[in-house]
Design an enzyme around this catalytic site. Sequence first.
Site, PDB file in Angstrom:
ATOM      1  N   LYS A  49       0.845  -1.208   0.000  1.00  0.00           N
ATOM      2  CA  LYS A  49       0.000   0.000   0.000  1.00  0.00           C
ATOM      3  C   LYS A  49       0.880   1.258   0.000  1.00  0.00           C
ATOM      4  CE  LYS A  49      -0.083  -0.231   5.005  1.00  0.00           C
ATOM      5  NZ  LYS A  49      -0.724  -0.852   6.168  1.00  0.00           N
ATOM      6  N   TYR A 261      15.081  31.214   7.573  1.00  0.00           N
ATOM      7  CA  TYR A 261      13.929  31.933   8.123  1.00  0.00           C
ATOM      8  C   TYR A 261      14.006  32.022   9.645  1.00  0.00           C
ATOM      9  CZ  TYR A 261      11.560  31.409   3.609  1.00  0.00           C
ATOM     10  OH  TYR A 261      11.214  31.457   2.299  1.00  0.00           O
TER      11      TYR A 261
HETATM   12  C1  LIG Z   1       0.145  -1.661   6.826  1.00  0.00           C
HETATM   13  C2  LIG Z   1      -0.372  -2.918   7.349  1.00  0.00           C
HETATM   14  C3  LIG Z   1       0.473  -4.026   7.506  1.00  0.00           C
HETATM   15  C4  LIG Z   1       1.968  -3.932   7.369  1.00  0.00           C
HETATM   16  O1  LIG Z   1       2.458  -3.367   8.572  1.00  0.00           O
HETATM   17  P1  LIG Z   1       4.015  -3.100   8.834  1.00  0.00           P
HETATM   18  O2  LIG Z   1       4.038  -2.610  10.230  1.00  0.00           O
HETATM   19  O3  LIG Z   1       4.435  -2.071   7.861  1.00  0.00           O
HETATM   20  O4  LIG Z   1       4.716  -4.387   8.646  1.00  0.00           O
HETATM   21  C5  LIG Z   1      -0.105  -5.229   7.851  1.00  0.00           C
HETATM   22  N1  LIG Z   1      -1.445  -5.318   8.080  1.00  0.00           N
HETATM   23  C6  LIG Z   1      -2.280  -4.262   7.975  1.00  0.00           C
HETATM   24  C7  LIG Z   1      -3.727  -4.434   8.257  1.00  0.00           C
HETATM   25  C8  LIG Z   1      -1.770  -3.025   7.631  1.00  0.00           C
HETATM   26  O5  LIG Z   1      -2.600  -1.979   7.548  1.00  0.00           O
END
Ligand SMILES: *Cc1c(COP(=O)(O)O)cnc(C)c1O
Length: 377
Positions: A49, A261
């Site tokens: 994702k 800044y």
């Molecule tokens: C993003 C996600 C993962 C992966 O998690 P990591 O901590 O990046 O390994 C696994 N399961 C779900 C439901 C997630 O949203």
Amino acid sequence: MTSITSQTGGLADPAATTARLTIDLSAIVENWRTMRALSGEASCGAAVKGNAYGTGMAEAAVALAKAGCRQFFVADANEGAALRKLLPDAEIFILSGAFDAAMPLLVENRLTPVLNSLDQIAAWTSAGNDRPAALHIDTGMNRLGITPAEAVEIAENRAVEPTLVMSHFACADSPDHPLNAIQIERFAEVRGHFPEARASLANSAGIHMGDAAGFDLTRPGIALYGGECRNDLPNPMRPVAKAEARILTNRVAKAGETVSYGATVTLGRDTRIAICGIGYADGFHRSSSGSGVPLRREVQQAGMGAIEGRTVPLLGRVTMDLLMFDVTDLPETLGVSGQWIELFGETIPLDDAARAAGTIGYELLTSLGRRYARRYI
Ligand SMILES: *Cc1c(COP(=O)(O)O)cnc(C)c1O
């Protein structure tokens, strides 16, 4: 490092960039193999994702599929549809689940929604879908998923017959947290009501908990991309992403002058400064400024740059498109206009750069903006 393939990433001319990102696909694959080995009997999937946590879903997912990964987790149906074009045979889970507006994409692309509520179960089943769906059970996160009691009811009346039941850890990065054992126990109990479904609980940090958390399928994300997943272990993963800024010009400022800044830093000596072409618009958070950010008082160490293995401090505030580093202590051939300065990668661990901004590697990676010329090695 074997071959380098560049891609424009939508840039008119990547050579004209002031920001570059180098992604080591072989490190992603090796990290996945490490996670697979730690997953024991369980299959090892991949969370891709958020554009594979900013590293590029197309490149990362294809490399992982070639290495044998079969299950992929993405946030929504649009990410799933993009992934389906690349991987015709993979099992693609959609973490945001099924709602009416997403239904056409889910069905056309043979995506497997993770049903996260009674409403989503109703929406999916009433659409007459006979395609597989997964079921999310909330065991302690209070985010997505039906309650264990609702799940038992679903199992009894067979409202939906999931291909996978899953849950998600709230505190896996802190292995001593008592909620971990409670979640494992709740999940083990409820998955027993779905004997036909595979079960999945562990993210990257959960995989480190060993067999009790492994179940049938693991879902590592951050570890694949080289990030830290546990607060109590040295990070065993290979670094994946290197972000670098082009040095646009140098200047020498006198002791007593100020930089950037707000004039929040007063130079204690005559200082050679490198002005670099990355800023907070590129996801290098303003909260990593060398000084003058009230919200960062908690974090002592500001952001750093590195060149040929030597680190240099940021001077004053991070601006939208530019950063200033104190390169006085480098040999005079280093830190000069036209060279590249690392913000994280080989010398500066991703998570050190994230800590300097008061955040985590996940956020730093997924915030990287659109100006980077991406190179895949
Ligand atoms: C993003 C996600 C993962 C992966 O998690 P990591 O901590 O990046 O390994 C696994 N399961 C779900 C439901 C997630 O949203």
